[in-house]
Design an enzyme around this catalytic site. Structure first.
Site, PDB file in Angstrom:
ATOM      1  N   ASP A  38       0.822  -1.235   0.000  1.00 20.57           N
ATOM      2  CA  ASP A  38       0.000   0.000   0.000  1.00 20.57           C
ATOM      3  C   ASP A  38       0.844   1.268   0.000  1.00 20.57           C
ATOM      4  OD1 ASP A  38       0.645  -0.327   2.735  1.00 20.57           O
ATOM      5  OD2 ASP A  38      -1.376   0.178   3.447  1.00 20.57           O
ATOM      6  N   ASP A 187      -6.120  -0.192   5.156  1.00 20.52           N
ATOM      7  CA  ASP A 187      -6.989  -0.636   6.242  1.00 20.52           C
ATOM      8  C   ASP A 187      -8.285   0.162   6.271  1.00 20.52           C
ATOM      9  OD1 ASP A 187      -4.812  -2.159   6.798  1.00 20.52           O
ATOM     10  OD2 ASP A 187      -4.310  -1.175   8.705  1.00 20.52           O
TER      11      ASP A 187
END
Ligand code: ADP
Ligand code: MG
Length: 397
Positions: A38, A187
């Site tokens: 990410d 997340d």
């Protein structure tokens, strides 16, 4: 009402003497594949789980924001006008100086980050009572859950008109700046945008998302979480180091982010990077490709085709990125020995949980075999439970 939502609501009543105006919740998440990609502007494929964090909220007449959690029953209060002095400095400063307990920096940081986006003079004070059934520090992102629930609740109470992506960004800002944990946006996006029996394919550069059908329900598959109970911490240690290695790798290779390096470029990378940096880079580059391959495989063949990709991901994290621990390796190999379709550690690493994709009728047997393998290695009994890919942020009451 969901029992944990009820706990949040009761806690709110204990705190204020009245009922909450609303209860909002956001889920934890498990990452199917795409680890540490990410913050390298790459690809991830997480899904929201049914474990959720609930925020029971109501307005106050003054300009105070007060938070309490079953995690820590001592209320923490701050004047809204003080939030920017508290969190507006260099990342992590405020919390390291100990002005609020670390847990409170998540919801208070969300309030600060939400207000920092625009000009909102005179927003009312709020009370926020939090309860959760997301395991904390297990790699299932209790942090994104508390951020998402708080962001959604404040969006309504303060009339902020936030999109789901805005909420995710606010959660990330809170986590990076107010808590001082240098995590990416995966997340928050997967928590907030989750859909039933789907994963969220997120391009961390463009922030475009696509829901990808997992088909676990139809194929009678479950996702078994094996929480090793080995605790990790994101604000210290290895996570930051891995991030720094990735930045060094990208700089040395002359690209903005490792997203821009392909599997075909790895041979050249090997000749210009030191061994450790090369292996860090190799994990990210191959992991990005595995995420793309997993999405293609799910679409073309369904979930039974993805096992090899999950296992390759684990091996890459174990050997190249070096973020696994022996308990996670044991969990993965025991699950595979028991016939799991695929298994890998999930989350940031250095502890936390592994996931295994398992036939429903093999679940008990798999749990038993994992448990025996832990006992044989003299590890503490792992906490094993299934997670169902579930919906994102919600108003519960
Ligand atoms: P993970 O996200 O993997 O669970 P993190 O270290 O990122 O682990 O976040 C865990 C931290 O988030 C906790 O230590 C606590 O500070 C905060 N937190 C999470 N859930 C709650 C909760 N329900 N109440 C209070 N704080 C929470
Ligand atoms: Mg977290």
């Amino acid at each position: 009402m969901n029992p944990t939502a009820q706990v949040a609501s009761n806690l709110f009543s204990e705190l204020t003497g009245s009922s909450p105006e609303s209860v909002w919740s956001a889920p934890g998440r498990a990452n199917l594949i795409g680890e540490h990609t990410d913050y390298n502007e790459g690809f991830v494929l997480p899904f929201a789980i049914e474990h959720r964090t609930y925020a029971a909220v109501g307005r106050r007449d003054d300009g105070i924001i007060r938070v309490v959690s079953t995690f820590d029953r001592t209320p923490v209060e701050v004047a809204i006008v003080e939030l920017s002095a508290l969190f507006g400095g260099a990342a992590g400063e405020a919390v390291q100086s100990g002005s609020v307990p670390e847990w409170a920096a998540y919801p208070l940081g969300v309030a600060w980050a939400a207000l920092a986006r625009g000009s909102y003079p005179g927003v009312p004070g709020v009370d926020i009572a939090i309860a959760s059934d997301v395991p904390i520090g297990a790699g299932l992102s209790s942090s994104a859950a508390i951020e998402g629930a708080t962001a959604a609740a404040l969006d309504e109470l303060w009339g902020l008109d936030l999109t789901l992506l805005d909420m995710a960004k606010i959660g990330r800002t809170a986590e990076n700046q107010a808590v001082g944990a240098p995590t990416g946006i995966m997340d928050q996006v997967s928590s907030i945008m989750g859909e039933y029996d789907s994963a969220t394919f997120l391009d961390c550069r463009s922030l475009e998302t696509q829901a990808v059908d997992l088909g676990f329900a139809n194929e009678h598959l479950s996702v078994l979480v094996i929480d090793t109970r080995v605790k990790h911490s994101h604000s210290t240690g290895g996570y930051g180091e891995r991030r720094a290695s990735c930045e060094l790798g990208a700089r040395t290779l002359g690209v903005p982010a490792l997203r821009d390096v392909t599997v075909g470029d790895l041979e050249r990378a090997k000749s210009v990077l030191d061994d450790v940096t090369f292996r860090r880079v190799a994990h990210i580059v191959t992991e990005n490709q595995r995420v793309l391959d997993t999405v293609d495989t799910l679409r073309a063949e369904g979930p039974r085709g993805i096992g090899g990709l999950l296992v390759a991901s684990h091996v890459s994290m174990r050997d190249d990125f070096e973020i696994s621990v022996p308990e996670l390796d044991t969990a993965v190999s025991a699950a595979l020995d028991a016939g799991a379709i695929g298994a890998r550690m999930t989350g940031g690493g250095f502890g936390g949980a592994a996931i295994a994709v398992v036939e429903n009728d093999r679940l008990d047997e798999t749990k038993q075999q994992v448990s025996s393998a832990f006992a044989a290695a003299d590890y503490a009994e792992p906490n094993q439970f299934t997670v169902t890919p579930s919906h994102g942020v919600l108003r519960d009451a």
